[in-house]
Design a protein around this motif. Structure first.
Motif, short mmCIF file in Angstrom:
data_model
loop_
_atom_site.label_atom_id
_atom_site.label_comp_id
_atom_site.label_asym_id
_atom_site.label_seq_id
_atom_site.Cartn_x
_atom_site.Cartn_y
_atom_site.Cartn_z
N ALA A 19 50.50 -9.23 34.40
CA ALA A 19 51.13 -7.67 35.20
C ALA A 19 52.42 -7.66 35.13
N GLY A 20 52.85 -6.55 34.63
CA GLY A 20 54.29 -5.55 34.26
C GLY A 20 55.19 -5.50 35.93
N HIS A 21 55.81 -5.13 36.04
CA HIS A 21 56.74 -4.10 37.62
C HIS A 21 55.31 -3.10 37.49
N PRO A 22 54.90 -2.57 38.88
CA PRO A 22 54.31 -1.68 39.88
C PRO A 22 55.38 -0.80 39.48
N SER A 23 55.36 0.08 39.42
CA SER A 23 55.10 1.47 39.25
C SER A 23 55.86 1.96 40.73
N PRO A 35 52.95 -12.61 26.94
CA PRO A 35 54.55 -11.75 27.63
C PRO A 35 54.41 -9.94 28.56
N ALA A 36 55.30 -10.70 28.46
CA ALA A 36 54.72 -9.06 30.31
C ALA A 36 54.77 -7.55 29.51
N VAL A 76 45.99 9.61 54.47
CA VAL A 76 47.47 9.92 53.26
C VAL A 76 48.11 8.71 52.20
N TYR A 77 47.43 8.91 51.51
CA TYR A 77 47.44 7.31 50.12
C TYR A 77 48.55 7.30 49.51
N ALA A 78 48.87 6.11 49.21
CA ALA A 78 50.34 5.95 48.95
C ALA A 78 49.53 4.66 47.34
N PHE A 79 49.67 5.63 46.08
CA PHE A 79 49.68 5.35 44.84
C PHE A 79 50.63 4.60 44.00
N ARG A 80 50.32 3.06 43.38
CA ARG A 80 50.96 3.04 42.11
C ARG A 80 49.98 2.11 40.59
N ILE A 81 50.58 2.14 39.94
CA ILE A 81 50.37 1.98 38.28
C ILE A 81 51.10 0.83 38.17
N LEU A 82 49.71 -0.59 36.93
CA LEU A 82 50.98 -1.20 36.53
C LEU A 82 50.05 -1.27 35.14
#
Length: 847
Positions: free
Chosen positions: A721-725, A632-633, A708-714
């Motif tokens: 894996a769920g939807h990325p932030s 399940p997600a 310059v970095y871009a970040f996201r978390i899952l």
């Protein structure tokens, strides 16, 4: 030739002038009425009235024609004029081929020779004393050579003509033999052709034949071998061997390399020889403990493959079978089976080998079915001894003692099956002069219980199917034989056990085979049936569901068939699953095979897996679906804080989850945020993985300060894996230097205040030493202004001044004050003034 006269010497340039005439085809003799005079290079006085160089009359010209034979590649000489005549003073050679105009070859005068260009096609041309020599003669030189020469004779020049017809013979090349077949079966027609690439005809051919194992060569008489073809119709085994052909012509002869012709035949009827040779009626005999050598010869090409059978069982493979120290148990029938593996033909021969030995042990009794299973043959056997033992059969009752008369070594009695009761006993009485008490053996005739059993098996590689029928027990043994449902016999009858060998074929599937059993003491026969079937497969589950990352077990079992089968699993890509693969694990049994799919991945490992089985008569296939379900997600994640640390080389990330759901960890991803225009953003990279599910913050390092970095978390639930932030870039850190700057400023002010106070105090105390600094710091605007008192001495000086006549504080007209204040402290310099002068003032203090 007249003494004192020499032939004129013709110069080379004059000869070259004649070559065009020769090339133009002027080979006709000079007409008699047109005298040809040649001016010699030099003249000498001769006898007679004739002038040197004068030509004779045309009627006195010599004509000659002859034929010369040459061999290509060798040397041929063409002379101009008779051999005894003097060499010509001038000679012209030309050549006319089979087609085309004549062409010049060479012109010579004395030692001067000119060879026309293009004569290389004739060979290597040289001219010496009028004779044309052709070395390395070529075939193109065949034709007509014409020689025209001026021959000195008694002070005159005689014209001579010689026409030479040159015939060029070509040596025969090395021939080669081409048979219609390198190997031919006996009885077929074979032709051998002797081919030669070149050679002047007529050609004669001869053939030589040599035996395969050597020996002198001989002409194959009576085989039509006088020409270029040798016909062997029909071919027999005597024609096998090496063949060579010899080709001859007028120049030379050549023999080809021998070619081997193989005649395939046989095998013939085998001939068995026994050593030591001790023939007897019906076979051979040997003494116990002797070495017996059995040899089998069956002419065959290729050589036969020999198999020895002893009493129907294979005991040896090879042409010679050596029985060392033969024992009495090795007596019996020996069959030599000869096989030609090329022609797939077989022949066999059988002998009986008897081993004689002194009487020992006891006689043996046996019972065999005979007369189409209606009667029983009682056999009493006691081989060995000398003389042979005397044997006779007696029945179960005394009145049956005359069952059969006396016989030696073996005694046989035929009993009717219908008249014999089950479990009837018969005895064989043996007598021998060396046995005073005699010996006896007996047998009981009985029918085994039950019935025949049938089974089928396939040989290795499923080439053959063996049907086995067995019914052990009984005396005599039950006779078994195979037949089809239509009653047609298959194979030969055999006692107790019979095996029928069939070639594996898909047409055998579904067919019935019947094994019929018969016994003399049983009025009616019995049988068993066997049906050959392709394997049938069944699975525990036709669809197996498993979560990704787990293991899936696919089970397949075989039912029926009776022949066994090879079983295998195939993946969704129809690739056979073999042992040793990391992804799969196979477990096998005699009738089952299980496939375990390890570490299942979605969707790569999902699909239709196929279990396949095959035997000698057919195949079967069973699909099993593997469904890989995802976990399940997990809940969604949002970033609550993302800020740079330590000069933009680290960031601190904090997040929180939204909603419900299972999770097993978090994954943080990053990529470059600012990229050039019109360029696809770069892929996401994993900055941190395997983060514990209870964690809500992470410190990430290894960043490039210039990027310059871009970040996201899952959030991750096992492999789902769920939807990325939302994507965020780190914020700049807050300015944290205000306390430090304020403290530094206060400290600096305190230090400056203390330093200034100490400096003023020092200047005030040392007024005399530092008068200028003192005046600068303590100077006032009015005369009445008091200077600060920095020391007791200053106070006393100030008091003494107050006692004098000092002006009032408000009096501004005092001399030297108003005017001084009215002047500026610093006036602009006058350009007319003199330039400043450096003045040094020296003060001397006297104590």
């Amino acid at each position: 030739m007249e003494r004192g006269w020499a032939p004129p010497r013709w110069r080379g340039p004059w000869i070259l002038c004649l070559l065009p005439a020769l090339a133009g085809g002027e080979h006709r003799p000079v007409p008699p009425k047109t005298p040809l005079s040649v001016e010699p290079a030099e003249t000498r006085p001769t006898r007679g009235t004739s002038r040197p160089g004068q030509l004779l009359a045309a009627s006195e010209a010599a004509y000659e024609e002859r034929t010369v034979t040459g061999v290509r590649g060798r040397v041929v000489e063409l002379s101009c004029g008779p051999a005894a005549s003097a060499p010509p003073a001038v000679v012209f050679w030309s050549f006319t081929g089979a087609s085309g105009p004549p062409r010049a070859v060479a012109v010579g005068s004395g030692q001067e020779v000119v060879v026309a260009p293009g004569t290389g096609t004739l060979g290597r041309v040289t001219l010496r004393n009028g004779t044309l020599e052709l070395r390395e003669l070529r075939a193109a030189a065949q034709g007509r050579f014409l020689c025209q020469g001026l021959f000195p004779e008694w002070g005159q020049l005689r014209v001579g003509y010689a026409a030479v017809l040159l015939r060029v013979l070509v040596p025969v090349s090395k021939p080669f033999v081409r048979p219609t077949a390198a190997a031919a079966a006996e009885g077929t027609a074979v032709a051998l052709t002797c081919a030669v690439r070149e050679g002047t005809e007529p050609l004669s051919f001869s053939w030589q034949h040599r035996e395969p194992r050597g020996g002198p060569s001989a002409s194959p008489a009576g085989l039509g071998g006088s020409g270029a073809e040798l016909h062997l119709t029909p071919a027999n085994r005597s024609h096998a061997g090496w063949y060579a052909c010899t080709v001859r012509n007028a120049v030379n002869n050549h023999t080809s390399e021998p070619v081997y012709l193989d005649i395939v035949y046989g095998p013939d009827e085998p001939a068995i020889s026994v050593e030591p040779f001790s023939p007897e009626q019906g076979g051979f005999s040997a003494g116990e403990r002797e070495d017996v050598v059995l040899s089998c010869l069956a002419p065959s090409n290729p050589p036969s493959r020999y198999i020895w059978l002893h009493n129907g069982s294979q005991v040896h493979t090879g042409q010679t079978y050596v029985i060392a120290a033969i024992a009495r148990a090795q007596a019996g029938t020996y069959t030599c089976l000869a096989e030609n593996t090329h022609l797939q033909t077989r022949t066999q021969a059988t002998i009986v080998l008897t081993v004689y030995y002194p009487p020992a042990g006891t006689p043996s009794c046996s019972a065999l079915a005979t007369s189409d299973q209606r009667d029983v043959a009682l056999r009493c056997r006691w081989l060995g001894g000398f003389p042979p033992a005397r044997l006779r059969w007696v029945g179960p009752q005394e009145e049956d003692e005359g069952v059969m008369g006396m016989s030696f070594s073996m005694a046989t009695s035929i009993q009717s099956g219908a008249a014999t009761r089950n479990s009837s006993s018969f005895s064989c009485l043996a007598s021998h002069p060396a046995l005073p008490q005699g010996a006896a053996c007996g047998t009981t005739l009985w029918v085994p219980a039950g019935g025949p059993s049938c089974a089928a098996a396939a040989t290795k590689g499923d080439e053959f199917v063996m049907l086995r029928c067995q019914w052990e027990g009984g005396t005599p043994p039950v006779t078994l034989h195979w037949r089809d449902p239509g009653g047609r016999a298959l194979g030969d009858p055999a006692p107790s056990t019979t095996v029928l060998v069939l070639s594996a074929d898909g047409s055998l599937g579904g067919r019935d085979f019947i094994c019929a059993a018969a016994h003399p003491l049983r009025a009616t026969g019995t049988e068993c049936r066997l049906r050959l079937e392709a394997p049938r497969l069944e699975a525990e589950r036709r669809e197996v569901a498993v979560l990704e990352g787990g293991e899936a077990r696919l089970a397949c079992r075989r039912r029926g068939g009776g022949l066994g089968a090879t079983m295998a699993w195939y993946d969704p890509e129809e690739r056979e699953v073999t042992p040793g693969l990391a992804k799969y694990h196979l477990e096998r049994g005699e009738e089952w095979v299980n496939l375990t799919v390890q570490d299942v991945e979605w969707p790569a490992d999902g699909g239709i897996y196929r279990c396949a089985a095959a035997n000698a008569v057919g195949t079967a296939s069973l699909p099993v679906r593997l469904r890989v379900d995802r976990y399940p997600a997990p809940p969604n994640v949002t970033i609550s804080k993302l800020r740079y640390l330590r000069a933009r080389t680290e960031v601190r990330l904090e997040w929180r989850t939204q909603g419900t759901g299972n999770l097993t960890g978090f994954v943080v991803q990053r990529r470059q945020a600012r990229r050039p225009r019109r360029r696809v953003p770069g892929p996401w990279e994993t900055a941190a993985g395997d983060i514990e599910p209870h964690s809500r913050n992470r410190r990430l390092g290894g960043l490039d300060p210039a990027v310059v970095y871009a970040f996201r978390i899952l959030a991750v639930n096992h492999r789902t894996a769920g939807h990325p932030s939302e994507v965020q870039t780190p914020a700049e850190p807050p300015f944290e230097a205000y306390p430090a700057v304020t403290g530094a400023a206060v400290a600096g002010m305190l230090v400056a205040t203390a330093t200034s106070f100490l400096a003023v105090r020092c200047i005030a105390r040392h007024r005399d030493t530092l008068p200028r600094l003192h005046d600068l710091l303590f100077h006032t605007a009015s005369p009445g202004a008091q200077e600060p008192v920095g020391a007791p001495e200053d106070a006393e000086t100030a008091a003494s001044r107050e006692d004098g006549a000092a002006p009032a504080p408000g009096d501004l007209s005092a001399p030297g004050t108003a005017a001084d204040l009215a002047e500026p402290l610093s006036a602009p310099p006058d350009p007319t003034d003199d330039p400043p002068v450096n003045v040094t003032i020296t003060e001397t203090a006297t104590p």
